[in-house]
Design a protein around this motif. Structure first.
Motif, PDB file in Angstrom:
ATOM      1  N   UNK A   1       0.824  -1.206   0.000  1.00  0.00           N
ATOM      2  CA  UNK A   1       0.000   0.000   0.000  1.00  0.00           C
ATOM      3  C   UNK A   1       0.862   1.262   0.000  1.00  0.00           C
ATOM      4  N   UNK A   2       2.091   1.140   0.510  1.00  0.00           N
ATOM      5  CA  UNK A   2       2.968   2.306   0.610  1.00  0.00           C
ATOM      6  C   UNK A   2       3.775   2.512  -0.672  1.00  0.00           C
ATOM      7  N   UNK A   3       4.351   1.453  -1.224  1.00  0.00           N
ATOM      8  CA  UNK A   3       5.239   1.648  -2.369  1.00  0.00           C
ATOM      9  C   UNK A   3       5.224   0.472  -3.353  1.00  0.00           C
ATOM     10  N   UNK A   4       4.130  -0.259  -3.421  1.00  0.00           N
ATOM     11  CA  UNK A   4       4.037  -1.359  -4.372  1.00  0.00           C
ATOM     12  C   UNK A   4       3.723  -0.878  -5.778  1.00  0.00           C
ATOM     13  N   UNK A   5       3.597  -1.825  -6.705  1.00  0.00           N
ATOM     14  CA  UNK A   5       3.151  -1.479  -8.052  1.00  0.00           C
ATOM     15  C   UNK A   5       1.729  -0.922  -7.987  1.00  0.00           C
ATOM     16  N   UNK A   6       1.297  -0.297  -9.057  1.00  0.00           N
ATOM     17  CA  UNK A   6      -0.030   0.322  -9.033  1.00  0.00           C
ATOM     18  C   UNK A   6      -1.120  -0.692  -8.711  1.00  0.00           C
ATOM     19  N   UNK A   7      -1.062  -1.878  -9.342  1.00  0.00           N
ATOM     20  CA  UNK A   7      -2.079  -2.884  -9.075  1.00  0.00           C
ATOM     21  C   UNK A   7      -2.060  -3.355  -7.632  1.00  0.00           C
TER      22      UNK A   7
ATOM     23  N   UNK B   1      -4.112  -3.264  -2.062  1.00  0.00           N
ATOM     24  CA  UNK B   1      -3.813  -3.185  -0.642  1.00  0.00           C
ATOM     25  C   UNK B   1      -4.599  -2.067   0.039  1.00  0.00           C
ATOM     26  N   UNK B   2      -4.727  -0.921  -0.627  1.00  0.00           N
ATOM     27  CA  UNK B   2      -5.489   0.189  -0.043  1.00  0.00           C
ATOM     28  C   UNK B   2      -6.945  -0.213   0.177  1.00  0.00           C
ATOM     29  N   UNK B   3      -7.514  -0.856  -0.823  1.00  0.00           N
ATOM     30  CA  UNK B   3      -8.911  -1.292  -0.707  1.00  0.00           C
ATOM     31  C   UNK B   3      -9.071  -2.301   0.432  1.00  0.00           C
ATOM     32  N   UNK B   4      -8.158  -3.259   0.507  1.00  0.00           N
ATOM     33  CA  UNK B   4      -8.233  -4.287   1.546  1.00  0.00           C
ATOM     34  C   UNK B   4      -8.097  -3.672   2.936  1.00  0.00           C
ATOM     35  N   UNK B   5      -7.121  -2.790   3.117  1.00  0.00           N
ATOM     36  CA  UNK B   5      -6.892  -2.199   4.437  1.00  0.00           C
ATOM     37  C   UNK B   5      -8.063  -1.320   4.865  1.00  0.00           C
ATOM     38  N   UNK B   6      -8.667  -0.608   3.910  1.00  0.00           N
ATOM     39  CA  UNK B   6      -9.832   0.214   4.245  1.00  0.00           C
ATOM     40  C   UNK B   6     -11.013  -0.663   4.634  1.00  0.00           C
ATOM     41  N   UNK B   7     -11.219  -1.752   3.907  1.00  0.00           N
ATOM     42  CA  UNK B   7     -12.358  -2.634   4.191  1.00  0.00           C
ATOM     43  C   UNK B   7     -12.202  -3.365   5.527  1.00  0.00           C
ATOM     44  N   UNK B   8     -10.961  -3.592   5.941  1.00  0.00           N
ATOM     45  CA  UNK B   8     -10.734  -4.307   7.202  1.00  0.00           C
ATOM     46  C   UNK B   8     -10.493  -3.365   8.368  1.00  0.00           C
ATOM     47  N   UNK B   9     -10.703  -2.046   8.129  1.00  0.00           N
ATOM     48  CA  UNK B   9     -10.545  -1.038   9.190  1.00  0.00           C
ATOM     49  C   UNK B   9      -9.162  -1.099   9.834  1.00  0.00           C
ATOM     50  N   UNK B  10      -8.142  -1.258   9.014  1.00  0.00           N
ATOM     51  CA  UNK B  10      -6.776  -1.296   9.532  1.00  0.00           C
ATOM     52  C   UNK B  10      -6.412   0.063  10.135  1.00  0.00           C
ATOM     53  N   UNK B  11      -5.710   0.108  11.254  1.00  0.00           N
ATOM     54  CA  UNK B  11      -5.401   1.392  11.896  1.00  0.00           C
ATOM     55  C   UNK B  11      -4.506   2.302  11.061  1.00  0.00           C
ATOM     56  N   UNK B  12      -3.747   1.736  10.111  1.00  0.00           N
ATOM     57  CA  UNK B  12      -2.868   2.554   9.270  1.00  0.00           C
ATOM     58  C   UNK B  12      -3.516   2.930   7.943  1.00  0.00           C
ATOM     59  N   UNK B  13      -4.756   2.523   7.725  1.00  0.00           N
ATOM     60  CA  UNK B  13      -5.380   2.723   6.415  1.00  0.00           C
ATOM     61  C   UNK B  13      -5.473   4.199   6.046  1.00  0.00           C
ATOM     62  N   UNK B  14      -5.893   5.044   6.979  1.00  0.00           N
ATOM     63  CA  UNK B  14      -6.093   6.452   6.652  1.00  0.00           C
ATOM     64  C   UNK B  14      -4.785   7.118   6.238  1.00  0.00           C
ATOM     65  N   UNK B  15      -3.700   6.854   6.969  1.00  0.00           N
ATOM     66  CA  UNK B  15      -2.404   7.444   6.621  1.00  0.00           C
ATOM     67  C   UNK B  15      -1.929   6.960   5.255  1.00  0.00           C
ATOM     68  N   UNK B  16      -2.145   5.692   4.972  1.00  0.00           N
ATOM     69  CA  UNK B  16      -1.713   5.144   3.688  1.00  0.00           C
ATOM     70  C   UNK B  16      -2.555   5.702   2.538  1.00  0.00           C
ATOM     71  N   UNK B  17      -3.853   5.886   2.779  1.00  0.00           N
ATOM     72  CA  UNK B  17      -4.720   6.487   1.769  1.00  0.00           C
ATOM     73  C   UNK B  17      -4.289   7.922   1.488  1.00  0.00           C
ATOM     74  N   UNK B  18      -3.988   8.661   2.536  1.00  0.00           N
ATOM     75  CA  UNK B  18      -3.564  10.048   2.370  1.00  0.00           C
ATOM     76  C   UNK B  18      -2.255  10.124   1.588  1.00  0.00           C
ATOM     77  N   UNK B  19      -1.310   9.251   1.898  1.00  0.00           N
ATOM     78  CA  UNK B  19      -0.037   9.241   1.182  1.00  0.00           C
ATOM     79  C   UNK B  19      -0.229   8.869  -0.283  1.00  0.00           C
ATOM     80  N   UNK B  20      -1.110   7.899  -0.557  1.00  0.00           N
ATOM     81  CA  UNK B  20      -1.360   7.481  -1.938  1.00  0.00           C
ATOM     82  C   UNK B  20      -2.004   8.596  -2.742  1.00  0.00           C
ATOM     83  N   UNK B  21      -2.922   9.333  -2.118  1.00  0.00           N
ATOM     84  CA  UNK B  21      -3.578  10.440  -2.811  1.00  0.00           C
ATOM     85  C   UNK B  21      -2.593  11.556  -3.126  1.00  0.00           C
TER      86      UNK B  21
END
Length: 307
Positions: A257-263, A268-288
């Motif tokens: 989610x941090x530095x993988x290929x686009x796919x 990973x972003x979708x999975x972490x958001x759906x599972x309410x991972x505690x780092x999901x918001x930070x990773x989403x913000x970085x990806x955006x």
């Protein structure tokens, strides 16, 4: 971009951007020039956050008819030099859909504009789909030569043509062209149809989708393979992760989610958001902030799904 710029809800533009029913009433009672300016703003700058889940073209087309609007602004937008530089279908898709509805209501100027754009524009496939539902056989036959000219006659061009024919949303033009009296047109389209059918058969014989026993990396690879051929598979890939990933796989998913290929990153972003991972918001913000267009779109979608 997280959201399009939306005007206040009390303004005419804001009402039309939101697709409100009273927006039509306000437009019909406002000065005609003001109403047409607001309508064209919406048609040329799609206000929807996700055009795939919200239909707005018929709403705007009917108001365009009620206001007896011309097509000068839409024409200028479609044939602006930016059309060559920005080929994303979201730039012209709403305008083409509105033209399609106008053509179905008998507006010949809209039909002619769609034909012209299908022959010359970057988002020609969308225009062709609109014409497939509304144009007559003669009009569609006139587009065979300019559309086929978009594809080179070498092996790469023929493969691209076959993929386009295979994946066409509206097959009517291609079926019509396969029976075209001009041998050069019919022969080429038939060959593309046969190649597309053979390719589809090969895919069925050798399925590449998820299988039992896949690893997390295999799911990421599958999502990337789909992205390489233009298919967004990160949503089903994220569901696959739910089935194959365990707690011990979390570090690998976070890294993707941090530095993988686009796919992999989209998945990973979708999975972490759906599972309410505690780092999901930070990773989403970085990806955006630093991701590609596909990653940014996936990050926004993941953010919207978070509780």
């Amino acid at each position: 971009m997280f959201d399009p710029v939306i005007a206040p809800s009390g303004t005419l533009l804001g009402l039309l951007q939101r697709g409100r029913g009273d927006g039509t009433l306000h437009a019909l009672t406002a000065p005609r020039s003001e109403a047409l300016a607001a309508l064209n703003h919406c048609v040329l700058r799609d206000p929807r956050h996700d055009w795939q889940v919200e239909n707005r073209s018929l709403y705007y087309a009917r108001l365009h008819l009620d206001l007896d609007g011309g097509l000068e602004a839409i024409e200028a937008h479609l044939f602006d030099p930016e059309d060559v530089l920005d080929t994303d279908e979201s730039r012209t898709g709403l305008a083409l859909a509105v033209l399609g509805h106008l053509a179905s209501y008998g507006r010949q100027d809209a039909l002619h504009l769609l034909r012209r754009y299908a022959a010359q524009g970057s988002n020609w496939a969308w225009a062709l789909d609109e014409l497939a539902l509304r144009d007559d056989d003669a009009g569609l036959r006139s587009l065979a030569a300019p559309v086929l000219a978009r594809f080179s006659t070498d092996a790469e061009g023929e493969a691209e043509l076959a993929a386009t024919v295979r994946d066409a949303f509206e097959p009517r033009p291609w079926r019509l062209w396969a029976d075209d009296p001009r041998p050069a047109v019919a022969t080429r389209v038939r060959a593309a149809q046969e190649a597309g059918s053979f390719d589809r058969w090969q895919r069925q014989m050798r399925p590449t989708g998820p299988r039992p026993g896949w690893s997390v990396q295999a799911v990421f690879d599958w999502a990337q393979q789909g992205m390489d051929r233009g298919a967004a598979l990160h949503v089903p890939a994220a569901r696959c992760l739910s089935a194959v990933a365990g707690p011990e796989d979390r570090p690998e998913i976070v890294r993707a989610a941090r530095d993988g290929s686009d796919g992999a990153r989209c998945t990973a972003l979708r999975y972490l958001a759906d599972t309410a991972d505690p780092d999901a918001l930070d990773l989403v913000e970085a990806a955006a902030a630093d991701g590609s267009t596909a990653v940014v779109d996936a990050a926004v979608d993941a953010f919207e799904r978070m509780r």
